[in-house]
Design an enzyme around this catalytic site. Sequence first.
Site, PDB file in Angstrom:
ATOM      1  N   HIS A  83       0.778  -1.388  -0.236  1.00 45.54           N
ATOM      2  CA  HIS A  83      -0.113   0.152  -0.363  1.00 45.54           C
ATOM      3  C   HIS A  83       0.927   1.095   0.329  1.00 45.54           C
ATOM      4  O   HIS A  83       2.090   1.212   0.144  1.00 45.54           O
ATOM      5  CB  HIS A  83      -1.082   0.007   1.209  1.00 45.54           C
ATOM      6  CG  HIS A  83       0.142  -0.365   2.702  1.00 45.54           C
ATOM      7  ND1 HIS A  83       0.031  -0.850   2.538  1.00 45.54           N
ATOM      8  CD2 HIS A  83      -0.378   1.196   3.296  1.00 45.54           C
ATOM      9  CE1 HIS A  83       1.121  -0.934   4.290  1.00 45.54           C
ATOM     10  NE2 HIS A  83       0.278   0.346   4.677  1.00 45.54           N
TER      11      HIS A  83
ATOM     12  N   HIS B 146       1.754   3.451   2.030  1.00 47.21           N
ATOM     13  CA  HIS B 146       2.009   4.007   2.951  1.00 47.21           C
ATOM     14  C   HIS B 146       3.509   4.932   2.977  1.00 47.21           C
ATOM     15  O   HIS B 146       4.462   3.200   2.009  1.00 47.21           O
ATOM     16  CB  HIS B 146       1.470   3.313   4.722  1.00 47.21           C
ATOM     17  CG  HIS B 146       0.351   4.298   4.507  1.00 47.21           C
ATOM     18  ND1 HIS B 146      -0.630   3.493   5.629  1.00 47.21           N
ATOM     19  CD2 HIS B 146      -0.571   5.595   4.393  1.00 47.21           C
ATOM     20  CE1 HIS B 146      -1.964   3.885   6.340  1.00 47.21           C
ATOM     21  NE2 HIS B 146      -1.346   5.343   5.492  1.00 47.21           N
TER      22      HIS B 146
ATOM     23  N   HIS C  28       5.686   1.998   3.791  1.00 45.67           N
ATOM     24  CA  HIS C  28       5.801   0.568   2.778  1.00 45.67           C
ATOM     25  C   HIS C  28       6.497   1.186   1.752  1.00 45.67           C
ATOM     26  O   HIS C  28       7.086   0.026   0.752  1.00 45.67           O
ATOM     27  CB  HIS C  28       4.478  -0.386   2.769  1.00 45.67           C
ATOM     28  CG  HIS C  28       3.755  -0.568   4.395  1.00 45.67           C
ATOM     29  ND1 HIS C  28       3.685  -2.021   4.849  1.00 45.67           N
ATOM     30  CD2 HIS C  28       3.333  -0.238   5.195  1.00 45.67           C
ATOM     31  CE1 HIS C  28       3.223  -2.377   6.056  1.00 45.67           C
ATOM     32  NE2 HIS C  28       3.265  -0.616   6.219  1.00 45.67           N
TER      33      HIS C  28
ATOM     34  N   HIS D 105      -7.947  -1.323   5.440  1.00 45.71           N
ATOM     35  CA  HIS D 105      -6.195  -0.051   6.119  1.00 45.71           C
ATOM     36  C   HIS D 105      -6.231   1.016   5.197  1.00 45.71           C
ATOM     37  O   HIS D 105      -7.241   2.238   6.220  1.00 45.71           O
ATOM     38  CB  HIS D 105      -5.269  -0.522   5.860  1.00 45.71           C
ATOM     39  CG  HIS D 105      -3.394  -0.675   6.465  1.00 45.71           C
ATOM     40  ND1 HIS D 105      -3.737   0.427   7.203  1.00 45.71           N
ATOM     41  CD2 HIS D 105      -2.813  -0.268   5.492  1.00 45.71           C
ATOM     42  CE1 HIS D 105      -2.701   0.754   7.957  1.00 45.71           C
ATOM     43  NE2 HIS D 105      -2.006   0.685   6.406  1.00 45.71           N
TER      44      HIS D 105
ATOM     45  N   ASP E  17      -0.859  -4.338   6.607  1.00 46.18           N
ATOM     46  CA  ASP E  17      -0.804  -3.553   6.993  1.00 46.18           C
ATOM     47  C   ASP E  17      -2.464  -3.769   6.176  1.00 46.18           C
ATOM     48  O   ASP E  17      -2.403  -3.846   5.290  1.00 46.18           O
ATOM     49  CB  ASP E  17      -1.178  -1.902   7.010  1.00 46.18           C
ATOM     50  CG  ASP E  17       0.268  -1.600   7.500  1.00 46.18           C
ATOM     51  OD1 ASP E  17       0.819  -2.276   7.800  1.00 46.18           O
ATOM     52  OD2 ASP E  17       1.320  -0.622   7.584  1.00 46.18           O
TER      53      ASP E  17
ATOM     54  N   GLU F 260       1.132  -8.256   9.454  1.00 43.66           N
ATOM     55  CA  GLU F 260       1.886  -7.148  11.001  1.00 43.66           C
ATOM     56  C   GLU F 260       1.126  -7.385  12.237  1.00 43.66           C
ATOM     57  O   GLU F 260      -0.014  -8.295  12.085  1.00 43.66           O
ATOM     58  CB  GLU F 260       0.605  -5.633  10.257  1.00 43.66           C
ATOM     59  CG  GLU F 260      -0.628  -6.018  10.402  1.00 43.66           C
ATOM     60  CD  GLU F 260      -1.047  -4.672  10.312  1.00 43.66           C
ATOM     61  OE1 GLU F 260      -0.741  -4.216  11.730  1.00 43.66           O
ATOM     62  OE2 GLU F 260      -2.278  -3.676  10.347  1.00 43.66           O
TER      63      GLU F 260
ATOM     64  N   HIS G 274       6.270  -5.655  11.622  1.00 42.55           N
ATOM     65  CA  HIS G 274       5.480  -4.454  11.831  1.00 42.55           C
ATOM     66  C   HIS G 274       5.013  -4.318  13.222  1.00 42.55           C
ATOM     67  O   HIS G 274       3.413  -4.485  13.058  1.00 42.55           O
ATOM     68  CB  HIS G 274       4.554  -4.492  10.988  1.00 42.55           C
ATOM     69  CG  HIS G 274       3.769  -3.062  10.382  1.00 42.55           C
ATOM     70  ND1 HIS G 274       2.864  -2.241  11.077  1.00 42.55           N
ATOM     71  CD2 HIS G 274       4.279  -2.509   9.477  1.00 42.55           C
ATOM     72  CE1 HIS G 274       2.560  -0.988  10.533  1.00 42.55           C
ATOM     73  NE2 HIS G 274       3.570  -0.822   9.386  1.00 42.55           N
TER      74      HIS G 274
HETATM   75 ZN   LIG Z   1       0.167   1.690   6.614  1.00 43.35          ZN
END
Ligand SMILES: [Zn+2]
Lengths: 538, 730
Positions: A68, A70, A73, A157, A178, A204, A417
Site C-alpha cells: 500500500h 504508506h 511501505h 487499511h 497492513d 503485521e 510491524h
Molecule cells: Zn499502513
Amino acid sequence: MVGIECLVLGAGQEVGKSCVIVSFGGKRIMFDCGMHMGYLDQRRYPDFSRIPDSSDFTKSLTCIIITHFHLDHIGALPYFTEVCGYDGPIYMTYPTKALAPLMLEDYRKVMVDRRGEEEQFTSEHIATCLKKVTAVDLKQSIKVDDDLEIRAYYAGHVIGAAMFYAKVKDSALVYTGDYNMTPDRHLGAASIDKFLHLDLVITESTYATTVRDSKYAREREFLKVVHECVGKGGKVLIPTFALGRAQELCILLDDYWERMNLKDIPIYFSAGLTLQANMYYKMLIGWTSQKIKDSYATRNAFDFKHVRSFERSMLNAPGPCVLFATPGMISGGFSLEVFKQWAPSEMNLVTLPGYCVAGTIGHKLISGKATKIKIDRETEVDVRCKIHQLSFSPHTDSKGIMDLVKFLSPKHVILVHGEKPKMATLKGKISSELGIKCYDPANNDVVHIPSSQYVKVDASEAFVHKCINPNPKHFESKADNDSDMDPKDTASLPMKEIEYKRVAEGILVMDKTKRPKAVHQNELLAMLGVEEHRIEFA
Amino acid sequence: MQLVSLSISLLIFVFILYMCLEVSSGEFVNTLQTLLSKGNGFHFPPCYILELCGFNVLLECPVDLSALKIFSPIPSHSYQCTDVEDSVSLASNNPSSDEREHKRRKVEKKSLEAKDLICAEPWFKMVTNLHLWDLSFIDMVIISSPMGMLGLPFLTRNKNFSAKIYATEVTTRLGQLMMEDLVSMNMEFKQFYGPEESELPEWLKWNELELLPIELKNILMGEDGATLGAWQSLYSTADVKDCINKCQTLKYAEEACYNDTLSIKAFSSGLEIGASNWIINAPRKNITYLSSSIFESAHAMSFDYNSLHGNDLILFSDFSTLSSIIGASNDANVSGSSQDSQSTATGALRNDLENKDSLISSDDSSEEMDKIAFIGSCAIDSVRQGGSVVIPFGRIGIVLLLLEQISMFLESSNIEVPIFMISTVAEEILAYTNIVPEWLCKQRQENLYSGDALFGHVELLKRKCLHLFPAIHSIEFLKTWQEPCIVFAPHWCLRLGPVVHLLRRWCGDPNSLLVLEQEVDAVLALLPFKPVVLKVLQCSFLSGIKIQKIQSVLDMLRPKLVLFPQDLRVNLPTPSPSSYTVRHYSENETLHITSLKKDFEVNLATDLAFQLRPTMLKQENLAIARVKGNLILHHGKFMLDPVRELVESSTNQRSMKWGPLDPNLLLQALQEKGLNGSFHQEASKVSMILIDDPNKASIEIHAMRTVIRADDESLASLLFEAVKSVLNGI
Ligand SMILES: [Zn+2]
C-alpha cells in the site's frame, strides 16, 4: 534450495521501513520497500546491501511487491529503483500506483523544502519509478514468470491496500502488509480465500495485544466532541496526511453535517492536495466499501457536499469551522502554522490520531498535559485548546490477527510491524492456541522455514475415478462473495467452503526413465505386461 | 475410446448427449462442443454448449435484437390514427373475411410497407436452439460480454434452471444496465397495448403468421419454422434483478472454480469494456475460449493474448470476419434524400489489408478513430446546416468515444449546440465507466495516474455541454431541449426507445442526420419512418480479430487443437504447419473431442512419498509401491496427501503375484525355512516339489498357478510364505 528463507530488512520488532526479502523455489521477492519516519540517517532505509548478490539487484530479485501507499511501505522504492538501480518488475494495486506518487512527492517536499535536507530522490525519480510499476486488480492471478504466481487480496487499511499471496511450485505464502479486519466508513474489511495451502503467513502486528470494542461508539465520541466545539463557536483542527484518514473522517463529518443540518459551519481542506486526492478516490470508488460503491451513480461519496478549500486569509476569520490540515501529527508545515494560531484559545479543539511519531508536536500533545509547547528557539505556544485523541485505527486488533491466522491456517507465521514485547505475547498465543510455529525476527534476522513439496506423478483414469465425487452436481458453493463487505462491525471471512476429499489407493509404478504413475491394482498386471500367478490350496 | 467427429442433426445430438451423460458422469472422457448459434455480429454473439468433465457449460446467452424489426414502433400522435385502430381491432377481434382478404393481397405485394409490421408489444428472440434444451441440464454459464447476457433472465426466470453463472464484474454491471434499459423501453408498449390477454399473442398464431410478408415471416419463423419457439415476452425488472443476483462476478483474471473441477479465468478481449476471453482448466484439459477480440481499443483494455498462451485447445468463436465477407461493401455510407439510393460518402472507410506480421499495430485503433472522427465531422456538418443528429448506437465504448470527439469538434468550430443522452440508464452508464480503470485501455489508465477523469464525459457534464435525461417526457427535458442538437438515444433497432420519437420528428428534415451501425438493416429499420428524407450514415466498427491476423494469433497461442468455424474456413489462409490440428464446426453440430492427455496429473505430497515402501522388481528396471492417500481435487488439480485420520478406512487392496515361479528359488527358500523338498518334473509344463518332513506335502507348479497340498495347517502356511517370497508381487 529447499524451504523458504525470510530476510527481514525492516519492520522487524518495530514499526517502520517494512521490507522482507523472501527466497523460495529459486525466486526472490521483496515485499514492501518502506522508509522509517523516525530516522534521518542511513537507518531510514532498509539495509539493501544484505540482499544476496547485492551488486545487481535486478538479477537478484525476481520482483518487488508493494502492499500500500504508506511511506513505511513504499518510501524507499524510488531510491531503490532509481539510485540503487533495481530495474525488474514491481507490482502494486491500481490505487496504490495512482496514489503513491502523491505520498512520495509530499514527503520529498517536506524533506527538501522544509527541513532543507539533501534530497534522496527527485520528482523525476518518483515519476520514472512509478512508470515501471505493473498495476494489478484484486484476486487477479499474475504469472510473474513460469513458476511464480502472485495474487492480491483486499486488506482494508487504506484504499488499494492488499495482502499478497505468492506461490512458487508447491510452496505458497501470504504477506499481509497492513490490514483491517473491520470495515470503516469508506473501506471494507480484509478478505482472502481459504484453502490456499500456505507454508507461511507474514503478518503485521501493530496491535498485537489490543482488543478493540465497537468502532461506532468511538466514531460517535469523535463526532460529539467536534459538534460540541463548533456548537460553542470554536474551531476544530484536524491534522492529517492527505490520503486515508482524511477521506474517512471527511465521509464521517460530511454525513453527520447532512444529518444534523450543520451546513452553516464550513468544513475546510487546507491544501489542494486533499481535494486532488478526492479526484482519485472518485475513480477508485470500486475499491471502497460496498455501501459507498453502490451509491456511485446517484452521488459519488467523495463529492463532499459541505467541504470547501481553505484560504490562508481565513486563519483568523471569526466563527466556527472544521479544518483538515496537512501534514498529520503536526510535524511541521501548514498544520503547525494553524496550530500556533488556534491552540491558545480554549474554545478550539485539536484531534490527533492514536499514534504519533516521537519528535512531532502531536506526540508531545498526546503524551502529557502540556500547557506550553516549544516550537523552536523563539516560539513557544500556550496550549489551552482541547485535545481529542482518535481511538480508531485502520489496523486490525489482536483478535483480528488471530482470526486471520486461524482462517488461513498456515504451517508457520512470522510477525513483523509491531512492538517487540507485544509481539512476543502474540507469538506465544499463536503457538499455544493455534499450534502454529511462530517467529518474531528482529531487523536483518533470517528465518528458515521448511516448505511443502509435491512430486508430480501421473495417475490413471481408474486410480482417480474411484475417488471422484460420485454425484458431480452436489457441491457446496463458496460463501457469499460480498460478505466481506458487510457494514457490520465484525470481522468477516468466508467460513463455508469445503474441499473435496476422498481416500484413494493403488499402486505407484516407478520407472527410472519415466514419471511415476499411480494405477489401480486391477491395472497393474497389464501395465507390467505380466500374468497373475495364483497360489491355491488343494 | 477414440471418437471421430460426428455430424448429426440436433435431435440425434440431444439423444447422444443423454447417453454421454449416463456414461460419463464422473468419468472424464470427452469434451463435447456444440455451436447453438453463430449469432450475427457484435450485438448477437455466438452461443455454445460444451460438455466438460460431465458438466454442461453454456457459453453466452444473447438475444437477437435485430429481429425486433418485425414489430411496428409505438404509434405516435402524428402517426395515422387509422393504423392504430387497425392494429387494435386486429388484436381484439377476429378480423372479418374482407380484412383478411385485404391482408392476403398485401402478402402477395412486392415491397414491404410500414403497415405490414406487427402492431403488438414486441417479443424477443432468443437463441433458436437453446429453448430445445432442458435447462436443468445446464450446470454452468459463462458470459463474455454485456451483449452475451441479454437473454439470461429468460433462463433464470425458469424454475428448472439452476446453473452457476460467471461473468466479469463489469460485464455483469453493463449487461444489467442494458437489460434494465430494454425493460423500461418496452414499458412504453405495455402501457400502450395494455396487458396481454392470452399466453400466446395473436401474431404468433398460425392464421396470422401465414398472412405475414415473407421478409417478416423469415425473421419470425426461420426457414422451416424452427425459430418460432425462440420468441419470448420480455422479462421484468424483477427478473433482471434476480438474474444478476445469480451471477458470480469476477475480477480481472480472478480464478473461479466450479465444483472444484472446472477452474475458469477471464482476460480482456478488447471488444467492449469488461468483455473477456476465458481460460477453462479441468483435470487433463485446458481450454481457451477465444471470443471476438480487438488488439487495440481506444476505450476497453486491449486483447490480453499473452495470458491465453499455452493451452491445448482453442475454441475460436470470433465470427466477426463473417459479416465482413458478406457485407464487404463500404464501411461507411451516407445515403442521400432517399434510402434506396445509397451513395458512398467521401472518405469512405475501408478495411486495409495490412502487414500480418504485426499483431498489435496501432492501425486498428487509429482506423477506428478515423471512423469516429468521420462521424463527428458529419455531425458537425449537419448541425451547421441547422439539422439535428441522432445516434442510436448500442456500443457503449463507441458512444463514449463519439461523445469526446463530437464535443471536441463542436468546441473547435465554435458551435454551441447541446448534446443530449436520453436513456433510463445514461447517468449510470456514464458514472460507471468512470470508475472501472482496471478494464480500460492504457491511455485511459494514464488518466487515472495523473488524476484526470477516465472519459471526457465527466468534464462535459460538469460544463453542462452534455445533458442526461431518462426520457423525453419530463418538463425538465422540455426546458433544456433546443434544436439543432446532437442526441444519443437507444435503441439501434429503431423500434424501441426515445429514438423512435426523435426519428419521427426529424425524418423529414434533409439537414438532419441519423447514424447507424453497419449491422443494422437500414431499409427494414427505416420502413416505419418512410418517407425518409434525413441523411443516413452507416458505419461499421471493428468487431473482432481481422482476417489477416487470425493465423498469427493461433500460431502464437501454440495450441494442439483448434476448433474453428466451418463458415470461416476460407479465412484461414494457410493450413496450419502441422503444429496443431484444426477441426471445423458448424451450427447444430456436435464435435467430440477426446482428451489430449490420457493420464491425470497428481501432486504427491513429499511426506506421503517418504512413507512409500517400494519393491524392486526382479527383472525389470522398475519399482512398485502401494500408495494410499487423501485425493484432493482443488481448482481442477489433484493432490494426494497422507491420510492423517487415525481410523484406518477399510482397504480394497489385495495381494497379487505374477510371473513364472522358479523351482530352484523355491527350493532355496524352503531350505531357509528348514524344509527339504525334492524336485520332480511332471508333464511338460508342470513340475512338483515334494516334502516329507515334518509332514507330507506337495507343491504343484504350473505356468501361472501353484497348488499347495498339505494337511498340516502350519506347514501349509509355511509353504505359502515360501512360494510368495519367490514370486514377483505386491
Ligand atoms: Zn499502513
